[in-house]
Design an enzyme around this catalytic site. Sequence first.
Site, PDB file in Angstrom:
ATOM      1  N   LYS A   1      50.505  48.329  48.707  1.00 58.86           N
ATOM      2  CA  LYS A   1      50.235  48.983  47.426  1.00 58.86           C
ATOM      3  C   LYS A   1      49.613  50.360  47.663  1.00 58.86           C
ATOM      4  CE  LYS A   1      47.968  47.781  42.997  1.00 58.86           C
ATOM      5  NZ  LYS A   1      47.190  46.729  42.314  1.00 58.86           N
TER       6      LYS A   1
ATOM      7  N   SER B   1      48.882  45.251  37.958  1.00 58.15           N
ATOM      8  CA  SER B   1      49.098  46.623  38.377  1.00 58.15           C
ATOM      9  C   SER B   1      49.938  46.745  39.638  1.00 58.15           C
ATOM     10  CB  SER B   1      47.753  47.307  38.605  1.00 58.15           C
ATOM     11  OG  SER B   1      47.028  46.670  39.647  1.00 58.15           O
TER      12      SER B   1
ATOM     13  N   SER C   1      46.488  41.078  38.783  1.00 57.35           N
ATOM     14  CA  SER C   1      47.476  42.071  39.219  1.00 57.35           C
ATOM     15  C   SER C   1      48.341  41.663  40.402  1.00 57.35           C
ATOM     16  CB  SER C   1      46.770  43.399  39.540  1.00 57.35           C
ATOM     17  OG  SER C   1      46.287  43.987  38.362  1.00 57.35           O
TER      18      SER C   1
END
Length: 456
Positions: free
Chosen positions: A79, A154, A178
């Site tokens: 990420k 997210s 997330s």
Amino acid sequence: MSELIDASMLTLAQQLRTRQTSVPELVEACLAREETTRDLNAFNEVYVYQVRQAAKASQRLLEQGYDLGPLHGMPIAIKANIDLAGEEMHAGSQILSGNIAQRDAVVVQRLKQAGALIIGSTNMHEFAWGGTTNNPHYGASSNPWDDALIPAGSSGGSGVAASVRSALATLGTDTGGSIRLPASMNGITGLRPGVGRLSTEGIFPLATSLDTVGPLARYAEECEVLFNVLDGKTQPLTALPELAGLRIGLLPDVQQQVQPDVATAYDQMVQWLSAAGARCQTLSLTGLEQAVNALVLINLAEPASLHAAWLADRPQEYGADVRKLLQAGLAITAVEYLQAQRFRTGLRQQLLQHLNQVDVILVPTLPFTAPHKGLEAIQMGDREESVLTGNMRYNALASLSALPAISLPAGFDHAGMPIGMQLIGRDGAERKLLAFARRFQQEHDYHLQTPTRLRA
């Protein structure tokens, strides 16, 4: 070559060591898959040159008898809020644009030490504060099962990349859901470890008392291999659990709070467990409705504290949605924050008491399947459910209590969109949750279904 990467990493690892395939072939297959799915916007950056060079070196090591570990030669994506030395770490923001990481995050160090190749940085909701991965600076990610729908967030880019196998597995972060949300909406497995279980050093925070980091992958066994590496332990997969006698905690009235297709998938999992001899019992939990409010309060106040100086000096550089949330956080009083933390303590005590009586708690990951982009509320029978609060309805339990949880594919709705179920366990129960997911995947093939995008 594309079929190569549909196999589990454990199978691919064996093929590498028996010379049935090579590390460069794995990397090229993932790069080809990324190219054919690029419009889904899973990645902010693909390290094409670096990963190709690393693949050649990784293959030479194997040929010369050097085996770095269970992830040797495996293309993994991280990420965009995770430090990779020498590369930009922007956390999906304009504010951190041009910020070059000076060293690897601890989790990246461990991936590399186990032989993993970092193939790219995945798209995310700005500063990890949101559930859509509609990023104003790097574009929106799309769901590979239907590109008109969101992939959640997210860690949306991580969920998409793991789903289409442009990386064999990915890392995401989870504060209020997330990892679990993208796992559910993209039809993959995602593990949220307990708070503090894995190091978050070198990861840009959202809310420090809630943040975790963990793996997303098609197969539960892949998540377990990554978890073992990230935990710094080399060990075989956990023995599969006996379902007979397993104690499963259920929440009351779940079927009335979720879409009918989600209720059906939930009932089917309960029936599968009961038929195998597991003992399912409904728990009496108080304060479930207040849990979302408490999570929102903490998740407003802690990020606002971190961003206060930037909000004062550079507010125009935030996307409108994240700026609004952070500014709302500045208005949270100390009394409200402490009340939310006090509620959090009470909820954790409740859950720990129940987890003395049951082995795991089973809940849907989400009350609905992936919504359309831009949709802020979903019709649930005769009521509307906010997408934001719906995202947190069941995810708040593990987030607030700092307990581990896993989301695994457990069905599809009438439109063919994935449905995820979530298991919550005791402190330190990550491997037991992963073993349960592996057991489920032995008898069900939801995780093997191909995203619509890959059938074109």
